[in-house]
Design a protein around this motif. Structure first.
Motif, PDB file in Angstrom:
ATOM      1  N   ILE A 117      14.905 -37.428   5.400  1.00 19.80           N
ATOM      2  CA  ILE A 117      15.040 -38.555   5.052  1.00 19.80           C
ATOM      3  C   ILE A 117      15.413 -39.471   4.242  1.00 19.80           C
ATOM      4  O   ILE A 117      15.878 -39.583   2.995  1.00 19.80           O
ATOM      5  CB  ILE A 117      13.586 -38.866   4.414  1.00 19.80           C
ATOM      6  CG1 ILE A 117      12.078 -38.153   5.326  1.00 19.80           C
ATOM      7  CG2 ILE A 117      12.812 -40.632   3.499  1.00 19.80           C
ATOM      8  CD1 ILE A 117      10.635 -38.072   4.216  1.00 19.80           C
ATOM      9  N   LEU A 118      16.075 -41.094   4.368  1.00 23.32           N
ATOM     10  CA  LEU A 118      17.117 -41.781   3.473  1.00 23.32           C
ATOM     11  C   LEU A 118      15.759 -43.056   2.568  1.00 23.32           C
ATOM     12  O   LEU A 118      15.273 -44.075   3.696  1.00 23.32           O
ATOM     13  CB  LEU A 118      17.808 -42.720   4.020  1.00 23.32           C
ATOM     14  CG  LEU A 118      18.806 -43.807   3.182  1.00 23.32           C
ATOM     15  CD1 LEU A 118      19.172 -42.748   2.420  1.00 23.32           C
ATOM     16  CD2 LEU A 118      20.533 -43.965   4.722  1.00 23.32           C
ATOM     17  N   ARG A 119      15.467 -43.176   1.707  1.00 15.27           N
ATOM     18  CA  ARG A 119      15.114 -43.352   0.752  1.00 15.27           C
ATOM     19  C   ARG A 119      15.363 -44.038  -0.198  1.00 15.27           C
ATOM     20  O   ARG A 119      15.828 -42.456  -0.730  1.00 15.27           O
ATOM     21  CB  ARG A 119      13.196 -42.599   0.873  1.00 15.27           C
ATOM     22  CG  ARG A 119      12.373 -43.436   0.623  1.00 15.27           C
ATOM     23  CD  ARG A 119      11.097 -43.403   0.706  1.00 15.27           C
ATOM     24  NE  ARG A 119      10.213 -43.489  -0.689  1.00 15.27           N
ATOM     25  CZ  ARG A 119       8.870 -42.477  -0.525  1.00 15.27           C
ATOM     26  NH1 ARG A 119       7.959 -41.996   0.502  1.00 15.27           N
ATOM     27  NH2 ARG A 119       8.165 -43.186  -1.443  1.00 15.27           N
ATOM     28  N   ILE A 120      14.842 -44.946  -0.987  1.00 12.81           N
ATOM     29  CA  ILE A 120      15.218 -45.474  -2.768  1.00 12.81           C
ATOM     30  C   ILE A 120      14.203 -45.229  -2.973  1.00 12.81           C
ATOM     31  O   ILE A 120      13.463 -46.852  -2.120  1.00 12.81           O
ATOM     32  CB  ILE A 120      15.983 -46.574  -2.690  1.00 12.81           C
ATOM     33  CG1 ILE A 120      17.889 -46.706  -1.872  1.00 12.81           C
ATOM     34  CG2 ILE A 120      16.418 -47.086  -3.815  1.00 12.81           C
ATOM     35  CD1 ILE A 120      18.520 -47.102  -1.272  1.00 12.81           C
ATOM     36  N   ASP A 121      13.656 -45.281  -4.138  1.00 18.35           N
ATOM     37  CA  ASP A 121      12.398 -45.328  -4.846  1.00 18.35           C
ATOM     38  C   ASP A 121      12.752 -45.776  -5.934  1.00 18.35           C
ATOM     39  O   ASP A 121      13.768 -45.806  -6.446  1.00 18.35           O
ATOM     40  CB  ASP A 121      11.411 -44.169  -5.320  1.00 18.35           C
ATOM     41  CG  ASP A 121      11.135 -43.851  -3.413  1.00 18.35           C
ATOM     42  OD1 ASP A 121      10.472 -44.865  -2.858  1.00 18.35           O
ATOM     43  OD2 ASP A 121      10.959 -42.761  -3.659  1.00 18.35           O
ATOM     44  N   PHE A 122      11.959 -47.517  -6.822  1.00 12.29           N
ATOM     45  CA  PHE A 122      12.209 -48.137  -8.091  1.00 12.29           C
ATOM     46  C   PHE A 122      11.204 -47.821  -8.834  1.00 12.29           C
ATOM     47  O   PHE A 122      10.134 -47.194  -8.150  1.00 12.29           O
ATOM     48  CB  PHE A 122      12.811 -49.328  -7.425  1.00 12.29           C
ATOM     49  CG  PHE A 122      13.947 -50.085  -6.743  1.00 12.29           C
ATOM     50  CD1 PHE A 122      14.719 -50.084  -7.524  1.00 12.29           C
ATOM     51  CD2 PHE A 122      13.852 -49.545  -4.939  1.00 12.29           C
ATOM     52  CE1 PHE A 122      16.384 -50.157  -7.153  1.00 12.29           C
ATOM     53  CE2 PHE A 122      15.304 -50.514  -5.332  1.00 12.29           C
ATOM     54  CZ  PHE A 122      16.692 -50.562  -5.543  1.00 12.29           C
ATOM     55  N   TRP A 123      11.310 -47.384  -9.615  1.00 13.66           N
ATOM     56  CA  TRP A 123      10.379 -46.464 -11.123  1.00 13.66           C
ATOM     57  C   TRP A 123      10.361 -47.843 -12.192  1.00 13.66           C
ATOM     58  O   TRP A 123      11.678 -47.852 -12.176  1.00 13.66           O
ATOM     59  CB  TRP A 123      10.440 -45.323 -11.045  1.00 13.66           C
ATOM     60  CG  TRP A 123      10.902 -44.471 -10.164  1.00 13.66           C
ATOM     61  CD1 TRP A 123      11.790 -44.267  -9.154  1.00 13.66           C
ATOM     62  CD2 TRP A 123       9.981 -43.657  -9.131  1.00 13.66           C
ATOM     63  NE1 TRP A 123      12.023 -43.553  -8.451  1.00 13.66           N
ATOM     64  CE2 TRP A 123      10.577 -42.951  -8.400  1.00 13.66           C
ATOM     65  CE3 TRP A 123       8.467 -43.447  -9.700  1.00 13.66           C
ATOM     66  CZ2 TRP A 123       9.760 -42.144  -7.830  1.00 13.66           C
ATOM     67  CZ3 TRP A 123       7.839 -42.809  -8.966  1.00 13.66           C
ATOM     68  CH2 TRP A 123       7.831 -42.019  -7.862  1.00 13.66           C
ATOM     69  N   ASN A 124       8.969 -48.019 -12.778  1.00  8.67           N
ATOM     70  CA  ASN A 124       9.654 -48.680 -13.646  1.00  8.67           C
ATOM     71  C   ASN A 124       9.429 -47.210 -15.520  1.00  8.67           C
ATOM     72  O   ASN A 124       9.891 -46.431 -14.488  1.00  8.67           O
ATOM     73  CB  ASN A 124       8.382 -49.490 -14.577  1.00  8.67           C
ATOM     74  CG  ASN A 124       6.972 -49.123 -14.336  1.00  8.67           C
ATOM     75  OD1 ASN A 124       6.655 -46.943 -14.727  1.00  8.67           O
ATOM     76  ND2 ASN A 124       6.250 -49.870 -13.911  1.00  8.67           N
ATOM     77  N   SER A 125      10.017 -48.140 -16.198  1.00  7.02           N
ATOM     78  CA  SER A 125      10.411 -47.174 -17.449  1.00  7.02           C
ATOM     79  C   SER A 125       9.505 -45.661 -17.585  1.00  7.02           C
ATOM     80  O   SER A 125       9.116 -44.946 -18.040  1.00  7.02           O
ATOM     81  CB  SER A 125      10.600 -47.655 -18.616  1.00  7.02           C
ATOM     82  OG  SER A 125       9.703 -48.052 -19.350  1.00  7.02           O
ATOM     83  N   LYS A 126       7.551 -45.966 -16.986  1.00  3.12           N
ATOM     84  CA  LYS A 126       6.690 -45.322 -17.023  1.00  3.12           C
ATOM     85  C   LYS A 126       6.048 -44.405 -16.178  1.00  3.12           C
ATOM     86  O   LYS A 126       5.644 -43.518 -16.424  1.00  3.12           O
ATOM     87  CB  LYS A 126       5.554 -46.188 -17.529  1.00  3.12           C
ATOM     88  CG  LYS A 126       5.570 -47.162 -18.820  1.00  3.12           C
ATOM     89  CD  LYS A 126       4.433 -48.034 -19.258  1.00  3.12           C
ATOM     90  CE  LYS A 126       4.072 -48.568 -20.217  1.00  3.12           C
ATOM     91  NZ  LYS A 126       3.544 -49.578 -20.987  1.00  3.12           N
ATOM     92  N   GLY A 127       7.478 -44.197 -15.354  1.00  2.00           N
ATOM     93  CA  GLY A 127       7.151 -43.649 -14.235  1.00  2.00           C
ATOM     94  C   GLY A 127       6.539 -44.337 -13.376  1.00  2.00           C
ATOM     95  O   GLY A 127       6.143 -43.037 -11.931  1.00  2.00           O
ATOM     96  N   LYS A 128       5.603 -45.246 -12.970  1.00  2.00           N
ATOM     97  CA  LYS A 128       5.090 -45.924 -11.415  1.00  2.00           C
ATOM     98  C   LYS A 128       5.987 -46.255 -11.021  1.00  2.00           C
ATOM     99  O   LYS A 128       7.436 -47.258 -11.800  1.00  2.00           O
ATOM    100  CB  LYS A 128       4.405 -46.666 -12.490  1.00  2.00           C
ATOM    101  CG  LYS A 128       2.990 -47.426 -11.353  1.00  2.00           C
ATOM    102  CD  LYS A 128       2.449 -48.687 -11.788  1.00  2.00           C
ATOM    103  CE  LYS A 128       1.661 -48.864 -10.907  1.00  2.00           C
ATOM    104  NZ  LYS A 128       1.566 -49.827  -9.892  1.00  2.00           N
ATOM    105  N   GLN A 129       6.094 -45.905  -9.563  1.00  2.00           N
ATOM    106  CA  GLN A 129       6.446 -46.346  -8.714  1.00  2.00           C
ATOM    107  C   GLN A 129       6.140 -48.167  -8.217  1.00  2.00           C
ATOM    108  O   GLN A 129       5.177 -48.014  -7.531  1.00  2.00           O
ATOM    109  CB  GLN A 129       6.498 -45.726  -7.209  1.00  2.00           C
ATOM    110  CG  GLN A 129       7.050 -45.781  -6.166  1.00  2.00           C
ATOM    111  CD  GLN A 129       7.096 -45.053  -4.999  1.00  2.00           C
ATOM    112  OE1 GLN A 129       6.178 -44.131  -4.973  1.00  2.00           O
ATOM    113  NE2 GLN A 129       8.008 -44.623  -4.050  1.00  2.00           N
TER     114      GLN A 129
END
Length: 193
Positions: A117-129
């Motif tokens: 799987i090639l996937r990019i996930d962005f997260w905030n500083s609280k760990g929420k995707q």
């Protein structure tokens, strides 16, 4: 050279203005910190299930004198003040984070999965995707995760191990910036969002 800083394998090296960090995720299960003369300073080896500990040291990044450690097995990011080995906080991720982490200037971060799987996930500083992009599946290919993130003064780039595209990451977006031409042997993507 002493028993405290014996490295079994080098998985990643990161250099800051005053220090060199070496990741050995499978043998020593630690991150080693040296000065620019090669003098050992400390190691981060917080293996365990308690607060500030990890079950599997997947990757790390450094931003503003903070060491960010990614533990994919227990889905969390640990933060340490690396100058005094002080634990700051632990952030539980809402999903599997991937295999690499890159901290952004706003202290949010993105993670990359780069195997079948090639996937990019962005997260905030609280760990929420906050978003996922470029979710490409390659069911016919099984390769081990390799380092896909590269950074320099111009930005952050992703180049997956099996692929022919280099992407630039900016904010929560990626842009293709270079396509390799392997003649008739391209591993081309069907579409780029």
């Amino acid at each position: 050279n002493n028993d405290e800083c014996l490295i079994g394998q080098i998985d990643k090296v990161k250099v800051t203005d005053s220090n060199i960090f070496v990741l050995d995720k499978n043998v020593a299960k630690a991150i080693f910190m040296f000065d620019h003369n090669g003098k050992f300073i400390r190691k981060f080896d917080k293996y365990g299930k308690g607060e500030g500990e990890y079950l599997y040291l997947e990757d790390f990044d450094i931003y503003d004198d903070i060491l960010y450690i990614m533990s994919s097995l227990d889905q969390k990011i640990l933060q340490y003040d690396y100058h005094n080995d002080g634990f700051i906080k632990e952030t539980k991720l809402s999903d599997h984070g991937g295999y690499e982490i890159k901290v952004l200037p706003d202290q949010n971060y993105f993670t990359v999965r780069a195997n079948s799987i090639l996937r990019i996930d962005f997260w905030n500083s609280k760990g929420k995707q906050t978003s996922s992009i470029l979710d490409k599946r390659f069911p016919y290919l099984k390769w081990s995760a390799s380092k896909a993130i590269s950074s320099n003064i111009n930005g952050n780039y992703i180049c997956p191990a099996i692929g022919n595209m280099i992407y630039k990451v900016k904010n929560s977006n990626i842009t293709p910036v270079y396509k390799f031409n392997f003649l008739n042997n391209n591993f081309s993507f069907d579409e780029i969002d």
